[in-house]
Scaffold this motif. Sequence first.
Motif, mmCIF file in Angstrom:
data_model
loop_
_atom_site.group_PDB
_atom_site.id
_atom_site.type_symbol
_atom_site.label_atom_id
_atom_site.label_comp_id
_atom_site.label_asym_id
_atom_site.label_seq_id
_atom_site.Cartn_x
_atom_site.Cartn_y
_atom_site.Cartn_z
ATOM 1 N N GLU A 14 0.851 -1.199 0.000
ATOM 2 C CA GLU A 14 0.000 0.000 0.000
ATOM 3 C C GLU A 14 0.885 1.247 0.000
ATOM 4 N N PHE A 50 1.098 5.113 1.269
ATOM 5 C CA PHE A 50 0.441 5.980 2.240
ATOM 6 C C PHE A 50 0.904 7.409 2.062
ATOM 7 N N HIS A 51 -0.053 8.330 2.049
ATOM 8 C CA HIS A 51 0.319 9.736 2.027
ATOM 9 C C HIS A 51 0.545 10.195 3.465
ATOM 10 N N SER A 54 -0.879 12.140 5.489
ATOM 11 C CA SER A 54 -1.960 12.291 6.463
ATOM 12 C C SER A 54 -2.885 11.082 6.524
ATOM 13 N N ASP A 55 -2.433 9.936 5.973
ATOM 14 C CA ASP A 55 -3.296 8.747 5.877
ATOM 15 C C ASP A 55 -3.388 7.943 7.168
ATOM 16 N N GLU A 98 -5.874 7.239 9.180
ATOM 17 C CA GLU A 98 -7.019 6.324 9.270
ATOM 18 C C GLU A 98 -6.776 5.067 8.433
ATOM 19 N N LYS A 99 -6.072 5.258 7.302
ATOM 20 C CA LYS A 99 -5.757 4.107 6.447
ATOM 21 C C LYS A 99 -4.772 3.171 7.172
ATOM 22 N N LYS A 146 -5.670 4.725 15.856
ATOM 23 C CA LYS A 146 -4.957 5.936 15.406
ATOM 24 C C LYS A 146 -4.426 6.775 16.569
ATOM 25 N N SER A 205 2.129 10.763 14.272
ATOM 26 C CA SER A 205 2.303 11.054 12.848
ATOM 27 C C SER A 205 3.528 11.932 12.610
#
Length: 364
Positions: free
Chosen positions: A5, A7-8, A10-11, A13-14, A23, A28
Amino acid sequence: MITGEAFHGSDIEKIEEVYGIPKEDIVSFSANVSPMGVSERYLQGITSKLDCVERYPDREYRALKKAISLYCGAKSENIIVGGGSTELIGAAIKQMESPRVIIVTPAYSEYERNVKQRGGTVEHFFLKEEDGFAPDISEICEALNESHDILIICNPVNPTSTAFTRDGMEAVLKRCEKCGIVCIVDETYIDFADERFDVTPLTDRFGCLFVIRSMSKFFCAPGLRLGYGITQGAELKERIEESKDPWSVSSLSNEAALLMLSDTDHIGRTRAYIKEERQRIMSLLDDMEPLGIRYYRPEANFVLVRLPEGGPTSGGLFERAVKEGMMIRDCADFPGLDDRYIRFCFMKKDDDDRLMSLIRKVYS
Ligand SMILES: Cc1ncc(COP(=O)(O)O)c(C=O)c1O
């Protein structure tokens, strides 16, 4: 588990969904948001303003523009407000049909996405690793010509955290003026950097310049969705205003921003903390040089690090970190970088120490 995957920053939640980590348990290091929290003045003052949603905001955002003007020194009449710098990036690109755009790269991916959406073409001007990703002003000026409509520069650059000085930008802007190029400078991270990198004062002299700024990162308010742009170019300003929706900043965001922008204590504390922490992280990274870890001199609130050959890749380190509740940015998907690069922002000292010892452990 390698998920494959992407991920950006701010992801979060993903990450929660893919890794099953709540979370709240993840720090972060990838969203580049200040660890100083939101302004106290805002927290105390906003409750008495909650009924402002009963009214439309001022269509001209007079009070907000005045507060922004006081904060950054730009003239009120040159300011445009929008739903995050994201809306203004979109509007600044969409004001032109099929634009031919040159982007100083590596860069934030939204620029290219907007150009493509508008049916435009993208040319990359790559910052070089051997220069420490520092911009070479004369090379950039040479690369610009009449075939370009728009030049986009992120300053300080996301993801390299290197920066253009105001003097360097002056030379670039002279070239843009000569070639009829609109120059968009995304200053989303400028509040964390030294004053000599701020190009906002040049908006008084160059009508081809559009500076974009944000409340998301420095003010720790990404949920506010508030950004602002500055240009003296009357025609350019009108075209950008026309490319965005009216009232895209809510009454609540408007009131919140007035409180945040006037909280000079919080602003001063955030600046001082990041300056000190940036210095501290640089010296911790210097100590890891014998492990083959390299970094590029950061000017913003984050740093780009190159991992040693032979050790885990950026994706491997991302996995290790996330399992310990730390989300860093794997930079493998940035044009101009590869799976040896990670980026992380400066958080609270304890969290930063935890990340630094993990990196040291993984590459020892
Ligand atoms: C360089 C850059 N510009 C703009 C943005 C978007 O900011 P905003 O929350 O103001 O839309 C980001 C977010 O990560 C960014 O890194």
